[in-house]
Design an enzyme around this catalytic site. Structure first.
Site, short mmCIF file in Angstrom:
data_model
loop_
_atom_site.label_atom_id
_atom_site.label_comp_id
_atom_site.label_asym_id
_atom_site.label_seq_id
_atom_site.Cartn_x
_atom_site.Cartn_y
_atom_site.Cartn_z
N ASP A 17 -10.98 -15.38 9.53
CA ASP A 17 -10.02 -15.70 8.47
C ASP A 17 -10.74 -15.99 7.14
OD1 ASP A 17 -7.48 -16.06 7.45
OD2 ASP A 17 -7.35 -18.16 8.05
N ASN A 19 -10.79 -13.77 4.28
CA ASN A 19 -11.25 -12.64 3.46
C ASN A 19 -10.57 -12.61 2.09
OD1 ASN A 19 -12.55 -11.96 5.79
ND2 ASN A 19 -11.32 -10.16 6.24
N SER A 62 -2.97 -9.28 13.41
CA SER A 62 -1.97 -9.93 14.26
C SER A 62 -0.63 -9.19 14.19
CB SER A 62 -1.77 -11.39 13.82
OG SER A 62 -1.06 -11.44 12.60
N THR A 63 0.24 -9.48 15.13
CA THR A 63 1.59 -8.88 15.09
C THR A 63 2.28 -9.28 13.78
OG1 THR A 63 2.34 -10.75 16.44
CG2 THR A 63 2.00 -8.67 17.58
N ASN A 65 0.75 -9.75 10.91
CA ASN A 65 0.09 -9.12 9.75
C ASN A 65 0.78 -7.82 9.31
OD1 ASN A 65 -3.26 -10.18 10.78
ND2 ASN A 65 -1.87 -11.18 9.34
C1 IPE Z 1 -4.83 -14.84 11.59
O1 IPE Z 1 -5.01 -15.05 10.24
C2 IPE Z 1 -4.92 -13.38 11.91
C3 IPE Z 1 -6.23 -12.76 11.74
C4 IPE Z 1 -7.33 -13.36 11.39
C5 IPE Z 1 -6.28 -11.36 12.02
P1 IPE Z 1 -3.78 -15.13 9.22
O2 IPE Z 1 -4.38 -15.32 7.88
O3 IPE Z 1 -2.87 -13.99 9.41
O4 IPE Z 1 -3.03 -16.45 9.71
P2 IPE Z 1 -2.17 -17.51 8.89
O5 IPE Z 1 -1.15 -16.73 8.15
O6 IPE Z 1 -3.11 -18.23 7.98
O7 IPE Z 1 -1.61 -18.43 9.93
C1 IPE Z 2 -8.35 -12.47 7.56
O1 IPE Z 2 -8.39 -12.75 6.21
C2 IPE Z 2 -8.18 -11.01 7.83
C3 IPE Z 2 -6.85 -10.63 8.33
C4 IPE Z 2 -5.86 -11.45 8.58
C5 IPE Z 2 -6.61 -9.22 8.53
P1 IPE Z 2 -7.08 -13.00 5.37
O2 IPE Z 2 -6.63 -11.72 4.81
O3 IPE Z 2 -6.07 -13.74 6.18
O4 IPE Z 2 -7.63 -13.93 4.20
P2 IPE Z 2 -6.96 -15.25 3.62
O5 IPE Z 2 -6.67 -16.15 4.77
O6 IPE Z 2 -5.73 -14.80 2.92
O7 IPE Z 2 -8.00 -15.80 2.70
MG MG Z 3 -5.70 -15.73 6.49
#
Ligand code: IPE
Ligand code: IPE
Ligand code: MG
Length: 238
Positions: A17, A19, A62-63, A65
């Site tokens: 998480d 990115n 994730s589902t 996402n």
């Molecule tokens: C969890 O991160 C899913 C992945 C890392 C692929 P998210 O960024 O989607 O989760 P939330 O929204 O902070 O709970």
């Molecule tokens: C995790 O990074 C990657 C995925 C969920 C695909 P994020 O895209 O959730 O990055 P933040 O949490 O918004 O910084």
């Molecule tokens: Mg995230």
């Protein structure tokens, strides 16, 4: 304290998480963060081989996402294909088997084809496993297992009295993969976000503030060291 050497984790699961926030802090698009995150995955996979971690499961999509803007979803799918193309040789080099957990059929056909190709090409390897959680949801996995139990009961293959923990565990996506010993989430959020709900019952958890694009070997080794200081009791006593 005994001098007994503590065994390292056999299976590490990571919620990759942070990115987006990492990229935003650099005034760059989110995809720039995802790209740098793919580099972290390469580094951590290599570190697993080096430090004796056999199985690495990473939450890549994730589902939930699917609800992100189309541009970002498309970009992530593109990156995944690039990762598979670029890193297939690493999997061969380390004799590591690629697997997917999640609803693989939800992914675009070209991504599915590439995943199936690399999975088949690495199927025979037994040194390590890289498990990509894609279109994965812990509740979806449990719902899918429940549906399979219902089908087996309806078909007379399974008696209702025989539905126990093992019957559920056997119907998860990858029933032969042992539960994670260690679960790491990067970037400071302290939640599971629907990852491996069943499998992490007795995993050790580490939540680190380091964003995923910056999570490299040193940070990973620090987690392995932290794990080795934990005492896993499984409801028993020390
Ligand atoms: C969890 O991160 C899913 C992945 C890392 C692929 P998210 O960024 O989607 O989760 P939330 O929204 O902070 O709970
Ligand atoms: C995790 O990074 C990657 C995925 C969920 C695909 P994020 O895209 O959730 O990055 P933040 O949490 O918004 O910084
Ligand atoms: Mg995230």
């Amino acid at each position: 304290m005994s001098d007994e050497k503590v065994a390292g984790p056999r299976h590490v699961a990571i919620i990759m998480d942070g990115n987006g926030r990492w990229a935003k802090a650099r005034h760059r698009p989110r995809l720039f963060g995802h790209r740098e995150g793919a580099e972290s995955l390469r580094v951590i996979l290599e570190a697993c081989r080096k430090h004796g971690v056999e199985i690495l499961t990473v939450y890549a999509f994730s589902t939930e996402n699917w609800g992100r803007p189309k541009d970002e979803v498309d970009g992530l799918m593109r990156l995944l294909k690039e990762f598979l193309k670029k890193d297939e040789k690493e999997l061969h080099k380390h004799e590591t088997r690629l697997r997917v957990t999640g609803r693989l059929g939800d992914l675009p056909a070209d991504v599915q084809a590439e995943l199936r190709r690399v999975m088949a090409a690495t199927e025979k390897y037994t040194k390590g496993q890289l498990v990509l959680a894609l279109s994965y949801g812990g509740r979806a996995e449990l719902a899918d297992a429940a549906r399979r139990i219902a089908e087996d009961v309806a078909a007379g293959r399974l008696a209702p009295e025989a539905v126990d923990e093992q019957a559920i565990a056997e119907r998860l996506y990858l029933p032969d993969v042992p539960d994670p010993d260690l679960m790491i989430r990067t970037s400071g959020e302290v939640r599971l976000s629907n990852f491996l709900l069943w499998e992490v019952s007795y995993s050790e958890f580490i939540f680190t503030p380091v964003p995923w694009p910056e999570f490299r070997e040193e940070a990973f080794v620090a987690c392995l060291e932290e794990y080795s200081r934990r005492s896993r009791r499984y409801g028993g006593h020390e």
